[in-house]
Write a protein that holds these residues in place. Structure first.
Motif, mmCIF file in Angstrom:
data_model
loop_
_atom_site.group_PDB
_atom_site.id
_atom_site.type_symbol
_atom_site.label_atom_id
_atom_site.label_comp_id
_atom_site.label_asym_id
_atom_site.label_seq_id
_atom_site.Cartn_x
_atom_site.Cartn_y
_atom_site.Cartn_z
ATOM 1 N N MET A 1 -8.051 -10.009 -12.052
ATOM 2 C CA MET A 1 -7.178 -8.979 -11.481
ATOM 3 C C MET A 1 -7.377 -8.915 -9.965
ATOM 4 O O MET A 1 -8.504 -8.859 -9.481
ATOM 5 C CB MET A 1 -7.490 -7.611 -12.099
ATOM 6 N N VAL A 2 -6.285 -8.927 -9.210
ATOM 7 C CA VAL A 2 -6.350 -8.890 -7.757
ATOM 8 C C VAL A 2 -6.562 -7.453 -7.289
ATOM 9 O O VAL A 2 -5.865 -6.536 -7.720
ATOM 10 C CB VAL A 2 -5.051 -9.448 -7.136
ATOM 11 N N ASN A 3 -7.555 -7.262 -6.420
ATOM 12 C CA ASN A 3 -7.760 -5.949 -5.824
ATOM 13 C C ASN A 3 -6.714 -5.718 -4.745
ATOM 14 O O ASN A 3 -6.643 -6.470 -3.777
ATOM 15 C CB ASN A 3 -9.161 -5.857 -5.211
ATOM 16 N N LYS A 4 -5.903 -4.700 -4.928
ATOM 17 C CA LYS A 4 -4.842 -4.434 -3.966
ATOM 18 C C LYS A 4 -5.322 -3.502 -2.866
ATOM 19 O O LYS A 4 -6.100 -2.581 -3.101
ATOM 20 C CB LYS A 4 -3.630 -3.822 -4.677
ATOM 21 N N ARG A 5 -4.831 -3.768 -1.672
ATOM 22 C CA ARG A 5 -5.104 -2.902 -0.533
ATOM 23 C C ARG A 5 -3.991 -1.868 -0.435
ATOM 24 O O ARG A 5 -2.823 -2.225 -0.371
ATOM 25 C CB ARG A 5 -5.197 -3.735 0.752
ATOM 26 N N ARG A 6 -4.365 -0.610 -0.404
ATOM 27 C CA ARG A 6 -3.399 0.487 -0.378
ATOM 28 C C ARG A 6 -3.028 0.766 1.074
ATOM 29 O O ARG A 6 -3.880 1.146 1.877
ATOM 30 C CB ARG A 6 -3.983 1.724 -1.054
ATOM 31 N N VAL A 7 -1.750 0.585 1.409
ATOM 32 C CA VAL A 7 -1.318 0.715 2.796
ATOM 33 C C VAL A 7 -0.137 1.677 2.902
ATOM 34 O O VAL A 7 0.571 1.932 1.920
ATOM 35 C CB VAL A 7 -0.926 -0.653 3.398
ATOM 36 N N ILE A 8 0.060 2.198 4.116
ATOM 37 C CA ILE A 8 1.248 3.001 4.390
ATOM 38 C C ILE A 8 1.977 2.408 5.593
ATOM 39 O O ILE A 8 1.368 1.760 6.451
ATOM 40 C CB ILE A 8 0.920 4.489 4.634
ATOM 41 N N LEU A 9 3.280 2.640 5.647
ATOM 42 C CA LEU A 9 4.124 2.179 6.745
ATOM 43 C C LEU A 9 4.565 3.391 7.554
ATOM 44 O O LEU A 9 5.058 4.373 6.985
ATOM 45 C CB LEU A 9 5.357 1.443 6.215
ATOM 46 N N VAL A 10 4.396 3.314 8.872
ATOM 47 C CA VAL A 10 4.781 4.427 9.743
ATOM 48 C C VAL A 10 5.765 3.908 10.781
ATOM 49 O O VAL A 10 5.400 3.146 11.682
ATOM 50 C CB VAL A 10 3.553 5.047 10.446
ATOM 51 N N ASP A 30 -0.662 -8.307 -2.691
ATOM 52 C CA ASP A 30 -1.946 -7.601 -2.752
ATOM 53 C C ASP A 30 -2.038 -6.492 -1.705
ATOM 54 O O ASP A 30 -3.022 -5.748 -1.673
ATOM 55 C CB ASP A 30 -3.117 -8.573 -2.590
ATOM 56 N N PHE A 31 -1.017 -6.361 -0.857
ATOM 57 C CA PHE A 31 -0.912 -5.233 0.069
ATOM 58 C C PHE A 31 0.133 -4.275 -0.506
ATOM 59 O O PHE A 31 1.336 -4.519 -0.409
ATOM 60 C CB PHE A 31 -0.528 -5.706 1.473
ATOM 61 N N ASP A 32 -0.342 -3.226 -1.128
ATOM 62 C CA ASP A 32 0.511 -2.313 -1.894
ATOM 63 C C ASP A 32 0.946 -1.133 -1.023
ATOM 64 O O ASP A 32 0.112 -0.316 -0.602
ATOM 65 C CB ASP A 32 -0.271 -1.815 -3.112
ATOM 66 N N VAL A 33 2.236 -1.039 -0.743
ATOM 67 C CA VAL A 33 2.759 0.071 0.056
ATOM 68 C C VAL A 33 2.844 1.305 -0.839
ATOM 69 O O VAL A 33 3.720 1.419 -1.687
ATOM 70 C CB VAL A 33 4.146 -0.263 0.640
ATOM 71 N N VAL A 34 1.918 2.235 -0.638
ATOM 72 C CA VAL A 34 1.851 3.419 -1.495
ATOM 73 C C VAL A 34 2.600 4.606 -0.912
ATOM 74 O O VAL A 34 2.845 5.594 -1.610
ATOM 75 C CB VAL A 34 0.383 3.814 -1.769
ATOM 76 N N ALA A 35 2.963 4.527 0.381
ATOM 77 C CA ALA A 35 3.696 5.635 1.001
ATOM 78 C C ALA A 35 4.316 5.167 2.307
ATOM 79 O O ALA A 35 3.892 4.164 2.894
ATOM 80 C CB ALA A 35 2.779 6.832 1.258
ATOM 81 N N GLU A 36 5.337 5.908 2.742
ATOM 82 C CA GLU A 36 5.992 5.643 4.022
ATOM 83 C C GLU A 36 6.112 6.953 4.792
ATOM 84 O O GLU A 36 6.200 8.029 4.196
ATOM 85 C CB GLU A 36 7.385 5.049 3.803
ATOM 86 N N ARG A 125 -8.004 -10.053 4.663
ATOM 87 C CA ARG A 125 -8.570 -10.383 3.349
ATOM 88 C C ARG A 125 -10.013 -10.869 3.471
ATOM 89 O O ARG A 125 -10.857 -10.565 2.629
ATOM 90 C CB ARG A 125 -7.720 -11.455 2.673
ATOM 91 N N LYS A 126 -10.286 -11.623 4.518
ATOM 92 C CA LYS A 126 -11.616 -12.206 4.692
ATOM 93 C C LYS A 126 -12.615 -11.233 5.314
ATOM 94 O O LYS A 126 -13.820 -11.338 5.062
ATOM 95 C CB LYS A 126 -11.524 -13.454 5.577
ATOM 96 N N ASN A 127 -12.124 -10.305 6.120
ATOM 97 C CA ASN A 127 -13.035 -9.497 6.934
ATOM 98 C C ASN A 127 -13.049 -8.005 6.632
ATOM 99 O O ASN A 127 -13.957 -7.308 7.090
ATOM 100 C CB ASN A 127 -12.692 -9.679 8.420
ATOM 101 N N ARG A 128 -12.068 -7.505 5.893
ATOM 102 C CA ARG A 128 -12.023 -6.074 5.603
ATOM 103 C C ARG A 128 -11.960 -5.861 4.101
ATOM 104 O O ARG A 128 -10.909 -6.017 3.490
ATOM 105 C CB ARG A 128 -10.824 -5.409 6.287
ATOM 106 N N VAL A 130 -11.712 -4.333 0.348
ATOM 107 C CA VAL A 130 -10.877 -3.283 -0.220
ATOM 108 C C VAL A 130 -11.720 -2.031 -0.382
ATOM 109 O O VAL A 130 -12.863 -2.087 -0.834
ATOM 110 C CB VAL A 130 -10.318 -3.712 -1.591
ATOM 111 N N SER A 131 -11.164 -0.881 0.021
ATOM 112 C CA SER A 131 -11.898 0.376 -0.121
ATOM 113 C C SER A 131 -12.192 0.641 -1.591
ATOM 114 O O SER A 131 -11.383 0.364 -2.461
ATOM 115 C CB SER A 131 -11.073 1.544 0.444
ATOM 116 N N ARG A 132 -13.364 1.168 -1.847
ATOM 117 C CA ARG A 132 -13.701 1.571 -3.202
ATOM 118 C C ARG A 132 -14.534 2.837 -3.123
ATOM 119 O O ARG A 132 -15.209 3.097 -2.141
ATOM 120 C CB ARG A 132 -14.474 0.476 -3.934
#
Length: 256
Positions: A1-10, A30-36, A125-128, A130-132
């Motif tokens: 399962m791919v760990n998705k990064r939760r992101v927002i667009l502003v 894997d970059f999941d837009v959860v809000a705008e 992906r390599k340096n940051r 995924v928050s947990r």
């Protein structure tokens, strides 16, 4: 399962948000837009309420607010205990230097070039990680070999933190870890740390300190002629004074 990064667009341009969202969905799922958000104020509220946003794609010039609204929001986000990474997505190239000073991970100029987006997201992906839950990133200052300061980001488990102490300088703290390591020069207020860590077993024991109750060994009564109570830690590092006004709350917390 791919760990998705939760992101927002502003961005105050709906079409710009739609285009970036579709691009991420197709090329970087894997970059999941959860809000705008169409304003910096709305974005700040989203990040504060969610508490688990990994990253923010941020326009700088938001017409409904100001030409610097995005930069001001980025500055505020960087003062959170666990700040999200920031990618500026803007139609203006002249703010690139300021973006670098704010420690944004990237600066993309519209119209976006897919190759540059791909390269930047690969770097994340390599340096940051995924928050947990239970782990935070802490950006702090260190001295380099030239007696100058540079910034470093540490990824720390909450159970590594002994206590957070307020510095004399305005709005900075230092974090003391159980291994004896001290992370200093952190741009966040003690009140910010208290708000975000109180739900994880941390408690304020004085005007200048917040402790991790899980790592406290004992409350030491004051010797004769003194009114100063102290806390000792399981790792044997340091003892902290407890403010008299905080004793009752500390007693209740340690018994619960």
């Amino acid at each position: 399962m791919v760990n998705k990064r939760r992101v927002i667009l502003v961005d105050d341009e709906p079409l710009a948000r739609v285009g970036l969202k579709n691009s991420l969905k197709c090329r970087h799922p894997d970059f999941d837009v959860v809000a705008e958000a169409e304003s910096a104020a709305e974005a700040w509220e989203l990040v504060e309420q969610d508490g688990k946003i990994d990253g923010v794609f941020l326009d700088i010039h938001i017409q409904s607010e100001s030409e610097r609204a995005g930069l001001d929001l980025a500055f505020a986000l960087n003062h959170l205990v666990d700040p999200p990474w920031i990618i500026f997505v803007t139609g203006y190239a002249e703010h690139a230097l300021e973006a670098h000073e704010i420690h944004a991970v990237g600066y993309l100029v519209k119209p976006l070039e897919e190759a540059k987006v791909d390269s930047l997201l690969d770097w994340i992906r390599k340096n940051r990680p995924v928050s947990r839950q239970g782990r935070i990133s802490i950006r702090h200052r260190i001295k380099n070999g030239l007696a100058e300061y540079e910034w470093r980001t540490e990824f720390v488990d909450l159970n590594e933190i002994l206590y957070i102490h307020k510095n004399k300088s305005v709005n900075t703290v230092r974090v003391h870890l159980a291994q004896g390591i001290v992370l200093d020069g952190i741009n966040a207020t003690l009140a910010t740390w208290e708000t975000q860590l109180c739900q994880h077993g941390f408690l304020k024991i004085g005007k200048s300190s917040i402790v991790n109750l899980k790592l406290v060994r004992s409350l030491i009564s004051p010797p004769a002629g003194s009114e100063v109570y102290k806390l000792s830690f399981k790792c044997g590092i340091d003892e902290l004074s407890v403010g008299l006004d905080y004793l009752d709350k500390l007693h209740k917390a340690m018994k619960s």
